[in-house]
Design an enzyme around this catalytic site. Structure first.
Site, PDB file in Angstrom:
ATOM      1  N   CYS A 220     -10.017  -4.790   0.639  1.00 21.23           N
ATOM      2  CA  CYS A 220     -11.290  -3.983   0.695  1.00 21.23           C
ATOM      3  C   CYS A 220     -12.183  -4.065  -0.681  1.00 21.23           C
ATOM      4  CB  CYS A 220     -10.761  -2.435   0.578  1.00 21.23           C
ATOM      5  SG  CYS A 220     -10.101  -1.715  -0.933  1.00 21.23           S
TER       6      CYS A 220
ATOM      7  N   ASN B 239       0.845  -1.140   0.093  1.00 28.95           N
ATOM      8  CA  ASN B 239      -0.148  -0.126  -0.029  1.00 28.95           C
ATOM      9  C   ASN B 239       1.109   1.368   0.026  1.00 28.95           C
ATOM     10  OD1 ASN B 239       0.692  -0.714   2.632  1.00 28.95           O
ATOM     11  ND2 ASN B 239      -1.067   0.250   3.431  1.00 28.95           N
TER      12      ASN B 239
ATOM     13  N   CYS C 263      -4.176   0.692  -2.305  1.00 26.31           N
ATOM     14  CA  CYS C 263      -4.026  -0.633  -1.483  1.00 26.31           C
ATOM     15  C   CYS C 263      -2.806  -1.502  -2.386  1.00 26.31           C
ATOM     16  CB  CYS C 263      -5.197  -1.623  -1.379  1.00 26.31           C
ATOM     17  SG  CYS C 263      -6.353  -0.613  -0.548  1.00 26.31           S
TER      18      CYS C 263
ATOM     19  N   CYS D  53     -10.389  -3.346  -4.236  1.00 23.92           N
ATOM     20  CA  CYS D  53      -9.752  -4.383  -4.595  1.00 23.92           C
ATOM     21  C   CYS D  53     -10.442  -5.778  -4.978  1.00 23.92           C
ATOM     22  CB  CYS D  53      -8.483  -4.873  -3.232  1.00 23.92           C
ATOM     23  SG  CYS D  53      -7.464  -3.572  -3.097  1.00 23.92           S
TER      24      CYS D  53
ATOM     25  N   GLU E 147      -2.794  -4.958  -2.816  1.00 23.50           N
ATOM     26  CA  GLU E 147      -3.314  -5.812  -3.968  1.00 23.50           C
ATOM     27  C   GLU E 147      -3.577  -5.143  -5.160  1.00 23.50           C
ATOM     28  OE1 GLU E 147      -4.605  -4.966  -1.013  1.00 23.50           O
ATOM     29  OE2 GLU E 147      -5.955  -6.566  -0.029  1.00 23.50           O
TER      30      GLU E 147
ATOM     31  N   GLU F 290       0.262   5.096   0.678  1.00 21.98           N
ATOM     32  CA  GLU F 290      -0.616   6.303   1.192  1.00 21.98           C
ATOM     33  C   GLU F 290      -0.048   7.595   0.703  1.00 21.98           C
ATOM     34  OE1 GLU F 290      -1.051   5.666   5.416  1.00 21.98           O
ATOM     35  OE2 GLU F 290      -2.230   3.926   4.966  1.00 21.98           O
TER      36      GLU F 290
END
Ligand code: THU
Length: 139
Positions: free
Chosen positions: A88, A46, A57, A91, A59, A48
């Protein structure tokens, strides 16, 4: 079905990738490792951003890395977090684009497998590419 050896290999790759997660805001670091049908492994973390919604993310980073190198068929993805957290919704949607049978391995920071399921399990009734072509709908 995945062999135990492949499970371990993928989880380890996700665990190793996790160190590169950039998560200064949430502190929740995620590592992912995606196994392609051609046998390659693409990892992701991930990333940010100070403008929070701009982050992405682990994934999706792994999937986008793979797709950007010509891969579109995925056998499995391992995701490592502190607690074996689940992918999430975004994803799940991105994974569903490339197949509902992809196996998802959720492991904790020690590399222990916490859950194993498919993308179909994670996103029942997914909106898929064929839904854009009603003529050849498959369901
Ligand atoms: N995160 C992932 O990388 N994968 C998921 O599926 C769940 C959430 C990240 C996004 C954000 O950087 C942090 O975890 C907290 O939500």
């Amino acid at each position: 079905m995945l062999s135990d050896e492949v499970r371990q290999k993928l989880i380890q790759a996700a665990q190793e990738a996790r160190q590169w997660a950039y998560a200064p805001y949430s502190g929740y670091t995620v590592g992912a490792a995606l196994l392609t049908a051609s046998g390659k492994v693409y990892d992701g973390v991930n990333v940010e951003n100070a403008a929070y919604p701009t982050g992405i993310c682990a994934e999706r980073v792994a999937v986008f890395k793979a797709v950007s190198e010509g891969e579109r068929e995925f056998d499995a993805i391992a995701v490592v977090t502190v607690n074996g957290g689940s992918p999430c919704g975004s994803c799940r949607q991105v994974l569903a684009e490339f197949g509902l049978d992809t196996i998802v391995l959720l492991a904790n920071a020690d590399g222990q497998l916490i859950h194993e399921m498919t993308v179909a399990d994670l996103l029942p009734g997914a909106f898929r590419p064929q839904d854009l072509r009603p003529g050849d709908a498959t369901r």
